[in-house]
Design a protein around this motif. Structure first.
Motif, PDB file in Angstrom:
ATOM      1  N   VAL A  42       0.829  -1.215   0.000  1.00  0.00           N
ATOM      2  CA  VAL A  42       0.000   0.000   0.000  1.00  0.00           C
ATOM      3  C   VAL A  42       0.864   1.267   0.000  1.00  0.00           C
ATOM      4  O   VAL A  42       0.373   2.345   0.319  1.00  0.00           O
ATOM      5  CB  VAL A  42      -1.001   0.039   1.180  1.00  0.00           C
ATOM      6  CG1 VAL A  42      -2.031  -1.061   1.060  1.00  0.00           C
ATOM      7  CG2 VAL A  42      -0.280  -0.026   2.520  1.00  0.00           C
ATOM      8  N   GLY A  43       2.140   1.111  -0.385  1.00  0.00           N
ATOM      9  CA  GLY A  43       3.050   2.254  -0.306  1.00  0.00           C
ATOM     10  C   GLY A  43       3.513   2.746  -1.666  1.00  0.00           C
ATOM     11  O   GLY A  43       3.475   2.022  -2.661  1.00  0.00           O
ATOM     12  N   ARG A  44       3.974   3.983  -1.664  1.00  0.00           N
ATOM     13  CA  ARG A  44       4.506   4.614  -2.880  1.00  0.00           C
ATOM     14  C   ARG A  44       6.028   4.519  -2.919  1.00  0.00           C
ATOM     15  O   ARG A  44       6.667   5.048  -3.808  1.00  0.00           O
ATOM     16  CB  ARG A  44       4.107   6.098  -2.902  1.00  0.00           C
ATOM     17  CG  ARG A  44       2.629   6.341  -2.990  1.00  0.00           C
ATOM     18  CD  ARG A  44       2.283   7.747  -2.539  1.00  0.00           C
ATOM     19  NE  ARG A  44       2.594   7.905  -1.116  1.00  0.00           N
ATOM     20  CZ  ARG A  44       3.040   9.035  -0.563  1.00  0.00           C
ATOM     21  NH1 ARG A  44       3.224  10.105  -1.283  1.00  0.00           N
ATOM     22  NH2 ARG A  44       3.304   9.078   0.736  1.00  0.00           N
ATOM     23  N   ALA A  45       6.618   3.869  -1.891  1.00  0.00           N
ATOM     24  CA  ALA A  45       8.075   3.822  -1.770  1.00  0.00           C
ATOM     25  C   ALA A  45       8.591   2.400  -1.942  1.00  0.00           C
ATOM     26  O   ALA A  45       7.852   1.428  -1.753  1.00  0.00           O
ATOM     27  CB  ALA A  45       8.485   4.349  -0.399  1.00  0.00           C
ATOM     28  N   THR A  46       9.883   2.304  -2.292  1.00  0.00           N
ATOM     29  CA  THR A  46      10.568   1.010  -2.283  1.00  0.00           C
ATOM     30  C   THR A  46      11.935   1.216  -1.633  1.00  0.00           C
ATOM     31  O   THR A  46      12.437   2.345  -1.592  1.00  0.00           O
ATOM     32  CB  THR A  46      10.773   0.453  -3.707  1.00  0.00           C
ATOM     33  OG1 THR A  46      11.638   1.333  -4.439  1.00  0.00           O
ATOM     34  CG2 THR A  46       9.448   0.313  -4.445  1.00  0.00           C
ATOM     35  N   VAL A  47      12.504   0.119  -1.140  1.00  0.00           N
ATOM     36  CA  VAL A  47      13.839   0.193  -0.537  1.00  0.00           C
ATOM     37  C   VAL A  47      14.771  -0.664  -1.391  1.00  0.00           C
ATOM     38  O   VAL A  47      14.579  -1.877  -1.487  1.00  0.00           O
ATOM     39  CB  VAL A  47      13.828  -0.315   0.918  1.00  0.00           C
ATOM     40  CG1 VAL A  47      15.202  -0.127   1.554  1.00  0.00           C
ATOM     41  CG2 VAL A  47      12.766   0.412   1.743  1.00  0.00           C
ATOM     42  N   ILE A  48      15.727  -0.009  -2.041  1.00  0.00           N
ATOM     43  CA  ILE A  48      16.686  -0.710  -2.904  1.00  0.00           C
ATOM     44  C   ILE A  48      18.086  -0.409  -2.375  1.00  0.00           C
ATOM     45  O   ILE A  48      18.415   0.750  -2.084  1.00  0.00           O
ATOM     46  CB  ILE A  48      16.559  -0.249  -4.381  1.00  0.00           C
ATOM     47  CG1 ILE A  48      15.123  -0.478  -4.909  1.00  0.00           C
ATOM     48  CG2 ILE A  48      17.582  -0.961  -5.273  1.00  0.00           C
ATOM     49  CD1 ILE A  48      14.674  -1.919  -4.984  1.00  0.00           C
ATOM     50  N   THR A  49      18.901  -1.468  -2.243  1.00  0.00           N
ATOM     51  CA  THR A  49      20.251  -1.256  -1.701  1.00  0.00           C
ATOM     52  C   THR A  49      21.187  -0.780  -2.803  1.00  0.00           C
ATOM     53  O   THR A  49      21.237  -1.367  -3.893  1.00  0.00           O
ATOM     54  CB  THR A  49      20.778  -2.555  -1.071  1.00  0.00           C
ATOM     55  OG1 THR A  49      19.911  -2.902   0.022  1.00  0.00           O
ATOM     56  CG2 THR A  49      22.195  -2.380  -0.541  1.00  0.00           C
ATOM     57  N   ASN A  50      21.894   0.311  -2.508  1.00  0.00           N
ATOM     58  CA  ASN A  50      22.953   0.792  -3.391  1.00  0.00           C
ATOM     59  C   ASN A  50      24.239   0.123  -2.921  1.00  0.00           C
ATOM     60  O   ASN A  50      24.802   0.479  -1.878  1.00  0.00           O
ATOM     61  CB  ASN A  50      23.040   2.318  -3.289  1.00  0.00           C
ATOM     62  CG  ASN A  50      24.086   2.904  -4.216  1.00  0.00           C
ATOM     63  OD1 ASN A  50      25.134   2.300  -4.441  1.00  0.00           O
ATOM     64  ND2 ASN A  50      23.805   4.081  -4.743  1.00  0.00           N
ATOM     65  N   THR A  51      24.693  -0.879  -3.671  1.00  0.00           N
ATOM     66  CA  THR A  51      25.833  -1.678  -3.205  1.00  0.00           C
ATOM     67  C   THR A  51      27.115  -0.849  -3.197  1.00  0.00           C
ATOM     68  O   THR A  51      28.000  -1.087  -2.384  1.00  0.00           O
ATOM     69  CB  THR A  51      26.018  -2.942  -4.074  1.00  0.00           C
ATOM     70  OG1 THR A  51      25.854  -2.582  -5.433  1.00  0.00           O
ATOM     71  CG2 THR A  51      25.020  -4.016  -3.719  1.00  0.00           C
ATOM     72  N   ALA A  52      27.213   0.143  -4.090  1.00  0.00           N
ATOM     73  CA  ALA A  52      28.430   0.975  -4.121  1.00  0.00           C
ATOM     74  C   ALA A  52      28.551   1.785  -2.833  1.00  0.00           C
ATOM     75  O   ALA A  52      29.649   1.949  -2.295  1.00  0.00           O
ATOM     76  CB  ALA A  52      28.401   1.909  -5.330  1.00  0.00           C
ATOM     77  N   LEU A  53      27.427   2.270  -2.317  1.00  0.00           N
ATOM     78  CA  LEU A  53      27.455   3.090  -1.093  1.00  0.00           C
ATOM     79  C   LEU A  53      27.279   2.237   0.173  1.00  0.00           C
ATOM     80  O   LEU A  53      27.463   2.736   1.279  1.00  0.00           O
ATOM     81  CB  LEU A  53      26.325   4.131  -1.122  1.00  0.00           C
ATOM     82  CG  LEU A  53      26.340   5.175  -2.239  1.00  0.00           C
ATOM     83  CD1 LEU A  53      25.118   6.081  -2.154  1.00  0.00           C
ATOM     84  CD2 LEU A  53      27.621   6.012  -2.143  1.00  0.00           C
TER      85      LEU A  53
END
Ligand SMILES: NC(=O)c1ccc[n+]([C@@H]2O[C@H](COP(=O)([O-])OP(=O)(O)OC[C@H]3O[C@@H](n4cnc5c(N)ncnc54)[C@H](O)[C@@H]3O)[C@@H](O)[C@H]2O)c1
Ligand SMILES: [Fe+2]
Length: 388
Positions: free
Chosen positions: A150-161
Motif C-alpha cells: 500500500v506504499g509509494r516507496a521502495t527500498v533498494i540497496t545501493n551496493t556501491a554506497l
C-alpha cells in the motif's frame, strides 16, 4: 499542534482467505494481456505459486516469472527484471512476496517508465518527470510486515554506497492489493515474528509522530490492537486463518499510517541492518523498548491512550511491559549484542542513524549523541535513565 495536513488513503485491497483466485479476472478487467510476475526464489517455490501462473494463463494472460530477487533487493535485480519486462512486452507488473519481492516489482515498473538513473527518485518531492506513465502494479504480500503493497516507496540497496535507498513515486502505489492469509501459512515462525514486529514498529512510530493526522492515528491504534490479538497466534499456529488475516491487515495499516512518518526505531534499525545484515523486523523488535523509553517525555500521554485502547493496564509503563513480554514470547533478544553489534561500531551507527530520513519525525529530538545513548543502552540491555 497546527491542525493542517495532507492525508492519503490508498489502494483497493481484496482481503480474505482464498481471494488470490480473483487475480486473473482483475488483470483481465484492466485489459492487460501480458504480465511480468516478480517474486523471489523462496516464494516461487511455495506450493501455491504454480496455480497463480496457471490461473492467469487460463484467463488468456501471458505471464512470465522473474524470480531473481535478493532479500533486500539491489539495483542489478531491478535492471535484470526490467530486461525481462521489456523482452516479454509486458504491460503490467504483478509483484508477489515479502517486502523484497514487492519492492523489486514496484521498482521494475518505475524503471520501465524512465531512462533516468533510479537513484534520481530517492525521496525526491516532487518526483522527477517520467518518460511515460508507470505501468499498472498489482501487489500480493506473502509476509505480514512491510506493508509495501500500500506504499509509494521502495527500498533498494545501493551496493556501491553500502546503503539502503528509499525510492519514491506516487505512481508506484499498486492499483490492487490481495491480502490472502493462505499465502502466508508457510512463513516460518522466526520470519512471522520479525515481520510482525516491523508492522508493530510502523503502527507505533507513525502514531507517535507529532503531526495532525487523525486518519493515520486511528488506523495505527487499530493496527496495534490487531497485532496484540494475533501475532503470537500466527507464530504458534501458522495455519490460523484469523490470526494470519489480522496480521496482513495490520501490516497494510502500518504502512498506511506511516505516511505520517516513522522515527528513531527505523533510524537506528537501518544502519544496523545494513552493517550487520540482520532482518529489518528483528532489529526493530530489539530496539523498540529503548526508543520508547527515550521518547517517553514526548509520548507518555499518547501511549497511555494506546494502552487503554489495547486494554492494557498501567498507561505508558503497561504498554512498555507488553512490548517487553511480547518480544520475549517471540524469542527476540533484549540486546543488540545478540545481533553482533560491537561497542566500536556505536559511533558510526549513531552518525548514520542521525542522518536517516526518519530522524526528524522522531517525537523527541535525537542528535548523534542521543542516538549513541540509545545504542549504548541497547548494547548493555539497560532501559533505565533513557527518559532523562
Ligand atoms: N517499501 C516499504 O515501505 C518497506 C517498508 C519496510 C521494509 N521494506 C523492505 O522490505 C524488505 C523486507 O521484507 P520482508 O520482511 O517481507 O522479507 P523478505 O521479502 O526479504 O522475505 C524474507 C524471506 O521470506 C521468504 N518468504 C516470503 N514469504 C514467504 C511465505 N509465505 N512462506 C515462506 N517463505 C516466505 C522469502 O523467500 C525470503 O527468503 C527489506 O528489503 C526492507 O528494507 C520496505
Ligand atoms: Fe519497517
Amino acid at each position: 499542534m497546527e491542525l493542517k495536513g495532507n492525508w492519503r488513503i490508498p489502494t483497493e485491497s481484496l482481503a480474505g482467505a482464498g481471494r488470490i483466485s480473483e487475480l486473473a479476472g482483475r488483470v483481465r478487467d484492466i485489459g492487460v494481456k501480458r504480465a511480468l510476475i516478480v517474486t523471489d526464489p523462496g516464494v516461487a517455490a511455495l506450493p501455491f505459486f504454480p496455480d497463480i501462473v496457471k490461473g492467469l494463463e487460463e484467463e488468456g494472460i501471458a505471464a512470465v516469472v522473474f524470480k531473481d530477487v535478493h532479500p533486500d533487493p539491489i539495483l542489478d535485480d531491478v535492471m535484470a527484471g526490467l530486461a525481462a519486462f521489456t523482452a516479454h512486452g509486458a504491460e503490467m507488473v504483478i509483484a508477489i512476496g515479502g517486502g523484497s519481492g514487492l519492492d523489486c516489482g514496484k521498482s521494475i515498473a518505475l524503471a520501465a517508465a524512465t531512462s533516468r538513473p533510479l537513484w534520481d527518485f530517492e525521496i525526491s518531492v516532487p518526483a522527477p518527470a517520467l518518460d511515460r506513465p508507470i505501468p499498472p502494479i498489482f501487489a500480493i504480500p506473502t509476509t505480514a510486515g512491510t506493508g509495501s503493497e500500500v506504499g509509494r516507496a521502495t527500498v533498494i540497496t545501493n551496493t556501491a554506497l553500502g546503503r539502503k535507498i528509499i525510492l519514491l513515486h506516487p505512481q508506484m502505489l499498486p492499483w490492487l492489493v490481495i491480502l490472502d492469509a493462505e499465502l502466508t501459512f508457510g512463513l516460518p515462525a522466526n520470519l512471522t515474528a520479525w515481520t510482525g514486529m516491523d508492522a508493530l514498529a510502523h503502527n507505533l512510530e507513525a502514531f507517535c509522530v507529532p503531526a495532525w493526522h487523525p486518519v493515520a492515528d486511528g488506523i495505527a491504534i487499530e493496527g496495534m490492537r490487531l497485532i496484540k490479538q494475533s501475532l503470537l497466534a500466527a507464530v504458534n499456529d501458522p495455519r490460523n486463518v484469523a490470526a494470519r488475516s489480522k496480521m496482513l491487515a495490520a501490516a497494510s495499516m502500518g504502512a498506511t499510517a506511516f505516511q505520517k512518518g516513522l522515527g528513531a526505531i527505523h533510524s537506528l534499525s537501518h544502519p544496523i541492518g545494513a552493517k550487520f545484515h540482520a532482518h529489518h523486523g528483528l532489529t526493530n523488535g530489539v530496539l523498540m523498548p529503548y526508543v520508547l523509553a527515550y521518547n517517553r517525555p514526548a509520548i507518555e500521554g499518547g501511549i497511555a491512550e494506546v494502552a487503554q485502547s489495547l486494554n492494557l493496564a498501567g498507561g505508558f509503563d503497561g504498554f512498555l511491559q507488553w512490548v517487553l513480554d511480547l518480544r520475549a514470547a517471540l524469542n527476540i533478544p533484549h540486546t543488540i549484542a545478540a545481533l553482533n553489534v560491537t561497542e566500536e561500531s556505536l559511533d558510526f551507527l549513531a552518525a548514520e542513524a542521525f542522518l536517516d530520513p526518519n530522524t526528524p519525525d522522531n517525537p523527541r529530538a535525537a542528535d548523534t549523541a542521543a542516538m549513541r545513548r540509545i545504542l549504548a543502552a541497547a548494547l548493555a540491555g539497560d532501559l533505565s535513565g533513557l527518559d532523562s
